[in-house]
Each structure stands twice: as structure tokens, then as C-alpha cells.
Design a protein around this motif. Structure first.
Motif, PDB file in Angstrom:
ATOM      1  N   LEU A  67      30.289  40.801  28.562  1.00  0.00           N
ATOM      2  CA  LEU A  67      30.234  41.834  29.604  1.00  0.00           C
ATOM      3  C   LEU A  67      31.189  42.960  29.224  1.00  0.00           C
ATOM      4  O   LEU A  67      32.214  42.725  28.576  1.00  0.00           O
ATOM      5  CB  LEU A  67      30.683  41.239  30.956  1.00  0.00           C
ATOM      6  N   ASP A  68      30.860  44.187  29.645  1.00  0.00           N
ATOM      7  CA  ASP A  68      31.796  45.307  29.518  1.00  0.00           C
ATOM      8  C   ASP A  68      31.708  46.070  30.835  1.00  0.00           C
ATOM      9  O   ASP A  68      30.799  46.864  31.036  1.00  0.00           O
ATOM     10  CB  ASP A  68      31.392  46.190  28.326  1.00  0.00           C
ATOM     11  N   SER A  69      32.621  45.792  31.753  1.00  0.00           N
ATOM     12  CA  SER A  69      32.508  46.371  33.102  1.00  0.00           C
ATOM     13  C   SER A  69      33.403  47.601  33.233  1.00  0.00           C
ATOM     14  O   SER A  69      34.255  47.857  32.387  1.00  0.00           O
ATOM     15  CB  SER A  69      32.880  45.325  34.164  1.00  0.00           C
ATOM     16  N   ALA A  70      33.200  48.349  34.325  1.00  0.00           N
ATOM     17  CA  ALA A  70      33.924  49.606  34.531  1.00  0.00           C
ATOM     18  C   ALA A  70      35.402  49.357  34.838  1.00  0.00           C
ATOM     19  O   ALA A  70      35.771  48.314  35.387  1.00  0.00           O
ATOM     20  CB  ALA A  70      33.282  50.372  35.683  1.00  0.00           C
ATOM     21  N   ILE A  71      36.226  50.338  34.502  1.00  0.00           N
ATOM     22  CA  ILE A  71      37.656  50.261  34.814  1.00  0.00           C
ATOM     23  C   ILE A  71      37.887  50.577  36.284  1.00  0.00           C
ATOM     24  O   ILE A  71      38.704  49.942  36.947  1.00  0.00           O
ATOM     25  CB  ILE A  71      38.448  51.221  33.893  1.00  0.00           C
ATOM     26  N   ILE A  72      37.137  51.561  36.791  1.00  0.00           N
ATOM     27  CA  ILE A  72      37.260  51.904  38.217  1.00  0.00           C
ATOM     28  C   ILE A  72      36.148  51.185  38.975  1.00  0.00           C
ATOM     29  O   ILE A  72      34.970  51.412  38.719  1.00  0.00           O
ATOM     30  CB  ILE A  72      37.169  53.432  38.416  1.00  0.00           C
ATOM     31  N   GLN A  73      36.550  50.308  39.852  1.00  0.00           N
ATOM     32  CA  GLN A  73      35.596  49.503  40.622  1.00  0.00           C
ATOM     33  C   GLN A  73      35.744  49.835  42.105  1.00  0.00           C
ATOM     34  O   GLN A  73      36.709  50.487  42.503  1.00  0.00           O
ATOM     35  CB  GLN A  73      35.859  48.023  40.353  1.00  0.00           C
ATOM     36  N   GLY A 160      35.996  42.333  37.219  1.00  0.00           N
ATOM     37  CA  GLY A 160      34.686  42.893  36.827  1.00  0.00           C
ATOM     38  C   GLY A 160      33.690  41.772  36.542  1.00  0.00           C
ATOM     39  O   GLY A 160      32.484  41.920  36.748  1.00  0.00           O
ATOM     40  N   ILE A 161      34.207  40.656  36.061  1.00  0.00           N
ATOM     41  CA  ILE A 161      33.334  39.512  35.753  1.00  0.00           C
ATOM     42  C   ILE A 161      32.798  38.902  37.050  1.00  0.00           C
ATOM     43  O   ILE A 161      31.607  38.629  37.185  1.00  0.00           O
ATOM     44  CB  ILE A 161      34.091  38.470  34.904  1.00  0.00           C
ATOM     45  N   PHE A 162      33.686  38.739  38.050  1.00  0.00           N
ATOM     46  CA  PHE A 162      33.225  38.158  39.322  1.00  0.00           C
ATOM     47  C   PHE A 162      32.203  39.072  39.997  1.00  0.00           C
ATOM     48  O   PHE A 162      31.237  38.620  40.600  1.00  0.00           O
ATOM     49  CB  PHE A 162      34.411  37.892  40.258  1.00  0.00           C
ATOM     50  N   ALA A 181      32.571  36.690  29.186  1.00  0.00           N
ATOM     51  CA  ALA A 181      33.782  37.163  28.507  1.00  0.00           C
ATOM     52  C   ALA A 181      33.793  38.680  28.448  1.00  0.00           C
ATOM     53  O   ALA A 181      32.742  39.306  28.337  1.00  0.00           O
ATOM     54  CB  ALA A 181      33.809  36.598  27.081  1.00  0.00           C
ATOM     55  N   GLN A 182      34.994  39.253  28.548  1.00  0.00           N
ATOM     56  CA  GLN A 182      35.089  40.687  28.305  1.00  0.00           C
ATOM     57  C   GLN A 182      36.452  41.061  27.746  1.00  0.00           C
ATOM     58  O   GLN A 182      37.464  40.397  27.975  1.00  0.00           O
ATOM     59  CB  GLN A 182      34.714  41.498  29.546  1.00  0.00           C
ATOM     60  N   VAL A 183      36.424  42.171  27.010  1.00  0.00           N
ATOM     61  CA  VAL A 183      37.639  42.721  26.408  1.00  0.00           C
ATOM     62  C   VAL A 183      37.758  44.155  26.881  1.00  0.00           C
ATOM     63  O   VAL A 183      36.772  44.879  26.879  1.00  0.00           O
ATOM     64  CB  VAL A 183      37.532  42.707  24.861  1.00  0.00           C
ATOM     65  N   GLY A 184      38.940  44.549  27.326  1.00  0.00           N
ATOM     66  CA  GLY A 184      39.086  45.949  27.727  1.00  0.00           C
ATOM     67  C   GLY A 184      40.469  46.251  28.247  1.00  0.00           C
ATOM     68  O   GLY A 184      41.317  45.367  28.391  1.00  0.00           O
ATOM     69  N   GLU A 207      39.548  38.399  28.303  1.00  0.00           N
ATOM     70  CA  GLU A 207      39.472  37.378  29.360  1.00  0.00           C
ATOM     71  C   GLU A 207      38.077  36.752  29.402  1.00  0.00           C
ATOM     72  O   GLU A 207      37.070  37.417  29.160  1.00  0.00           O
ATOM     73  CB  GLU A 207      39.783  37.996  30.726  1.00  0.00           C
ATOM     74  N   MET A 208      38.062  35.478  29.777  1.00  0.00           N
ATOM     75  CA  MET A 208      36.796  34.786  29.958  1.00  0.00           C
ATOM     76  C   MET A 208      36.873  33.972  31.240  1.00  0.00           C
ATOM     77  O   MET A 208      37.867  33.285  31.488  1.00  0.00           O
ATOM     78  CB  MET A 208      36.542  33.862  28.767  1.00  0.00           C
ATOM     79  N   GLU A 209      35.846  34.117  32.078  1.00  0.00           N
ATOM     80  CA  GLU A 209      35.761  33.283  33.273  1.00  0.00           C
ATOM     81  C   GLU A 209      34.685  32.246  32.975  1.00  0.00           C
ATOM     82  O   GLU A 209      33.529  32.599  32.707  1.00  0.00           O
ATOM     83  CB  GLU A 209      35.388  34.115  34.512  1.00  0.00           C
ATOM     84  N   PHE A 210      35.072  30.972  33.020  1.00  0.00           N
ATOM     85  CA  PHE A 210      34.142  29.894  32.692  1.00  0.00           C
ATOM     86  C   PHE A 210      33.783  29.190  33.994  1.00  0.00           C
ATOM     87  O   PHE A 210      34.631  28.578  34.640  1.00  0.00           O
ATOM     88  CB  PHE A 210      34.818  28.942  31.693  1.00  0.00           C
ATOM     89  N   PHE A 211      32.520  29.355  34.404  1.00  0.00           N
ATOM     90  CA  PHE A 211      32.053  28.861  35.710  1.00  0.00           C
ATOM     91  C   PHE A 211      31.544  27.430  35.563  1.00  0.00           C
ATOM     92  O   PHE A 211      30.684  27.165  34.706  1.00  0.00           O
ATOM     93  CB  PHE A 211      30.940  29.770  36.240  1.00  0.00           C
ATOM     94  N   VAL A 212      32.074  26.525  36.392  1.00  0.00           N
ATOM     95  CA  VAL A 212      31.734  25.105  36.213  1.00  0.00           C
ATOM     96  C   VAL A 212      31.413  24.447  37.564  1.00  0.00           C
ATOM     97  O   VAL A 212      31.877  24.909  38.611  1.00  0.00           O
ATOM     98  CB  VAL A 212      32.908  24.325  35.564  1.00  0.00           C
ATOM     99  N   PRO A 213      30.632  23.372  37.549  1.00  0.00           N
ATOM    100  CA  PRO A 213      30.490  22.592  38.779  1.00  0.00           C
ATOM    101  C   PRO A 213      31.881  22.112  39.199  1.00  0.00           C
ATOM    102  O   PRO A 213      32.671  21.695  38.333  1.00  0.00           O
ATOM    103  CB  PRO A 213      29.605  21.412  38.369  1.00  0.00           C
ATOM    104  N   PRO A 214      32.221  22.154  40.514  1.00  0.00           N
ATOM    105  CA  PRO A 214      33.586  21.818  40.934  1.00  0.00           C
ATOM    106  C   PRO A 214      34.090  20.489  40.380  1.00  0.00           C
ATOM    107  O   PRO A 214      35.262  20.391  39.993  1.00  0.00           O
ATOM    108  CB  PRO A 214      33.483  21.790  42.461  1.00  0.00           C
TER     109      PRO A 214
END
Ligand code: GAP
Length: 456
Positions: A67-73, A160-162, A181-184, A207-214
Motif C-alpha cells: 500500500l502507499d497511502s496519503a500523508i494527509i488523511q 493509512g493501512i487501517f 505493508a507500506q513505506v513512507g 510498517e506492516m499490519e498483519f491481520f489475524v484471527p483473534p
């Protein structure tokens, strides 16, 4: 050959400036605190660090996407994430020395600068009450500066990932466990920045957000702690200069049920290089509530639905680059002269090979240029014909070039060159036609720092 560690932060700062890795920003205007600009070799080095990070997640795994998300959200992002309320440091001013400090970093409640009272007559400094200072940079969008136009420069890439999580469920049909994952760049108005690029106001995160079953959160937390530690070791950081440190309960961020830091023994001591956190479902729950969107994963076959838990390895590209520089820095003696050498993992070295004609005549520069043209298709290479060969080797050693290729009189006869190894100083004769394959073979070979003590 293990050598004594001679690195200091001053040496890194000075080498960085001298060889164009990193410069103080806006220097012609006297500089601006804690902002740095990356020069040619610094860009190549940091790009290699980021490329290795991407490789370990995107190419070597099939459960992580980019992912490459915006700086201003949207400003609500930071209400939901807890940054507006809680991303603060306690700040005090000293009325005596007119400086600002983080209250939680003062020793014995003293600022340690100019004494304002004679010894024995109370504290040396005259501090204001602590007040909470939000670390987010604020700006406005559009031509009118009113309350509705206030936005923030992101203080972390994670949010930005969420915000995009739903897209990955809907369009990419991702099923936990999976990572985004994203870098910025991220921005924090740090009160006490410093120690070169270790703590800046503008820095780059990986950063990487790894989504898992609880139910799988603990397992994946353990997995990513080890995987991220191993990544630094694989890229040549000496294992005895790395450690995993679990946070105490009073250190945990508001969103985290468990965090461990990968720490590196910088010349300034053990410091955080990367944090691995179990964020639970805090972020998705908050964004679901604030946006009124359903962010649950729904298994269409079984009907099972849940908000995934998140394991987050959060690294800093600048801090990692600094750690690789510090770990690589070395000095030794060759022919009675001290040599500065960066013993970087070849994969990280800004330039992989330098091509050097022994003399600037007899057809040697032409053969050297021909080699550069061929190697350039596969590797970052550099041509250098200026000065004595020994000086040219030293210049390459200082920027960490693992191999120097010398074209000499024999090259014209039998189309072979010498390949000099930066660390062992060994010189091998290699056919020009086999050079690119040989360098790529060496580049892929496992590598350990010759500064380390690994045993037999
Ligand atoms: N999303 C979680 C998060 O941002 P963090 O520990 O605040 O966690 C993650 O930041 C990493 O970002 C740190 O381990 C560090 O490498 C880097 N980092 C944080 N603040 C920094 C700063 N002011 N300058 C340079 N790097 C920084």
C-alpha cells in the motif's frame, strides 16, 4: 578477523557528510534542527534497506500485499486512533536556561543547564509545570483557515493501512492471516530530537499490519518478533549487537497488549530500532465506530465473522540505515596507513563494484568502460580513473563497495581482470565474460560481518 569496535556517532556523522551519505538540511542557511538530507550514497543505501524490507515481505511471502497511502488523511482518523487525545509528551520550560525539556526525561527533576541558585539552596533550575504537548504537526487545507480546514501530517504510516483495510477485503478478497505493508514519511514534532538521524521530526517508516484471527494473535506475535530480529541478522548486523526487549506494562502504548522492541547497540547505547506490537482489534474497532463502517471479516462459506487482531512490526528506515552504518564502520591498517571501511552486507552496499583502470592509457580505460556498460545492466557500478590505485581502493572502501575490479596490462592480453574483496583484501583473477555472473553469485552468498565474533 574480528576487530575492535571503533565506531562513534561523531565518526558516522563525519563520514556521512564527507562521502555524501547524509547532510544536515538547509546548511547554507545555518541548518534546521534535526532535519537531514540524504546525498547520493545515502539514497542508494537507504533504497537498498527499503528494497530488502519489501523483498522479505512481498517477494519471499505470499500473504503480504503493498500500500502507499496519503500523508494527509481525514482528521477523524486521528480522533479514532487516539493520537489527538494521547499522542503527547509532557513538556516543561526552564525559566533559567530558557530551554524546553521532556519532563519524563529529566534527571532528578533538574534540567542540568545553568545553575540559578547557589549550591545547597534548592534546585538549580526553575521549571514550569509540565503540560502535555501534542506531537502531531498541524496544517490547513484550502484557502481559508478555519476550524474545519485543520489537518495533520501523519505521525505514523500505520493508520493509512487501517483506513484501507476494507478495500483489501472487498476487492482483493484477502482472508486473515494476511498483512498490508507500506513505506513512507511520517512527521512528529519531537521535543528532544537528536543523535543524528536517530530521532528526527521528519522520518521514514516501514510498517506492516498483519491481520489475524483473534485466536492466532499470540502465535503471530511470536512469529513476527523472531522474523524481524532475523531480518537484521541476515543483513549482517552482529547478533551480539541486537536484542529483543519486551515492554513493561507501564511502557505499553494505549493500543497495545504486548510490545517488544528490537534494540540495537548504537554508539549511544541500546536503543529501539523497531517495535513489534500486538494491537489487538483496537484500531479496526475504533475506525469502525468513528466511520460507522463495518470492518469485520466475513467468511462467506462458513458465515463466521470477526474483527481481526493486528500484529504490527513497525521499523524506521532511517534508524535501520543508521544501525547498518554503525555496525559496518571499521578502521584497520594497510601498509602503515589507517583505512576507514564500511563492512556493509553486499546487498546493502550503495555501489556493488567499482571498475578501475590501473593506468589512464594503453587501452585500459576503454576496456574498463566496456565492463561498466555490461555490468550496469545488472548491478550498481561506478567507474573511477582518478589518482593512484591505492587511493581509489580507499575511496571505495569508505563507501562500502564490496568489490573493486582492476583492469591492468594483462587484461588487454587475456581479457581477465582482478577482483579485490573489500574485507579480505584477496584479489582473484576473473574472465571479463564471467564477471557479471561471478559478482551476482557473490552477492547472493550468505554474508557475516568480519567485525563479528561468531565462533568457528
Ligand atoms: N505504528 C507504530 C509506531 O509508529 P513507533 O515505535 O512510534 O511505533 C516505529 O515508531 C519506528 O519508527 C521506531 O521503532 C523507529 O524506528 C521509527 N521512529 C519513530 N520515531 C522516529 C523519529 N522521531 N525519528 C526517526 N525514526 C523514528
Amino acid at each position: 578477523m574480528a576487530t575492535a569496535d571503533v565506531v562513534t556517532m561523531d565518526k558516522i556523522v563525519s563520514l556521512s557528510k564527507r562521502r555524501g551519505f547524509i547532510f544536515p538540511s538547509s546548511e547554507i542557511y545555518g541548518g534546521i534542527g534535526s532535519s537531514y538530507d540524504y546525498g547520493h550514497y545515502g539514497v542508494l543505501l537507504k533504497n537498498n534497506v527499503k528494497a530488502e524490507w519489501w523483498r522479505s515481505l512481498l517477494r519471499e511471502r505470499d500473504d503480504v500485499v503493498a500500500l502507499d497511502s496519503a500523508i494527509i488523511q481525514h482528521p477523524r482518523t486521528w480522533e479514532a486512533s487516539g493520537h489527538i487525545a494521547g499522542f503527547t509528551d509532557p513538556l516543561v520550560d526552564c525559566r533559567t536556561c530558557k530551554r524546553r525539556y521532556r519532563a519524563d526525561k529529566l534527571e532528578d527533576g533538574q534540567c542540568g543547564e545553568k545553575p540559578s541558585k547557589p549550591p545547597g539552596e534548592g534546585p538549580n533550575c526553575d521549571l514550569t509545570e509540565a503540560r502535555n504537548f501534542n506531537l502531531m504537526f498541524q496544517t490547513t487545507v484550502g484557502p481559508v483557515q478555519d476550524e474545519g480546514s485543520t489537518v495533520f501530517l501523519r505521525p505514523e504510516t500505520a493508520q493509512g493501512i487501517f483506513l484501507n483495510f476494507k478495500h483489501y477485503l472487498q476487492f482483493a478478497r484477502k482472508k486473515p492471516p494476511f498483512g498490508i505493508a507500506q513505506v513512507g514519511k511520517s512527521f512528529r514534532n519531537e521535543i528532544t530530537p537528536g543523535n543524528f538521524v536517530f530521532r528526527m521530526r521528519e522520518f521514514e517508516q516501514m510498517e506492516m499490519e498483519f491481520f489475524v484471527p483473534p485466536a492466532e494473535a499470540d502465535k503471530w506475535y511470536d512469529f513476527w518478533k523472531q522474523a524481524r530480529f532475523d531480518w537484521y541478522v541476515k543483513l549482517g548486523i552482529r547478533p551480539d549487537h541486537l536484542r529483543l526487549r519486551p515492554h513493561d506494562a507501564d511502557e505499553l502504548s494505549h493500543y497495545s497488549s504486548a510490545t517488544s522492541d528490537v534494540e540495537y547497540l548504537y554508539p549511544i547505547g541500546w536503543q529501539e530500532l523497531e517495535g513489534i506490537a500486538n494491537r489487538g482489534d483496537f484500531d479496526l474497532r475504533q475506525h469502525a465506530e468513528y466511520s460507522r463502517q463495518n470492518l469485520e471479516y466475513v467468511d462467506t462459506a462458513s458465515g463466521e465473522r470477526y474483527l481481526p487482531y493486528v500484529i504490527e512490526p513497525a521499523a524506521g528506515a532511517d534508524r535501520a540505515t543508521l544501525a547498518f552504518l554503525c555496525d559496518a564502520y571499521d578502521e584497520d591498517e594497510i601498509e602503515g596507513e589507517t583505512r576507514t571501511v564500511l563492512r556493509l552486507h553486499p546487498a546493502l552496499a550503495p555501489v556493488k563494484a567499482a571498475v578501475l583502470p590501473l593506468v589512464k592509457k594503453d587501452g585500459q580505460p576503454e576496456v574498463a568502460r566496456e565492463i561498466v556498460a555490461a555490468l550496469r545492466e545488472r548491478l550498481q557500478v561506478e567507474y573511477d580513473e582518478g589518482g593512484a590505485i591505492g587511493r581509489r581502493y580507499r575511496r571505495q572502501d569508505e563507501i562500502g563497495t564490496p568489490w573493486s575490479i582492476t583492469v591492468d596490462h594483462q587484461s588487454l592480453d587475456d581479457r581477465t581482470v582482478t577482483v579485490r574483496d573489500r574485507d579480505s583484501l584477496q584479489q582473484d583473477r576473473v574472465a571479463i565474460d564471467a564477471l557479471a555472473d561471478e559478482l551476482e553469485r557473490r552477492l547472493r552468498a550468505p554474508w557475516r560481518s568480519p567485525k563479528g565474533s561468531y565462533g568457528p
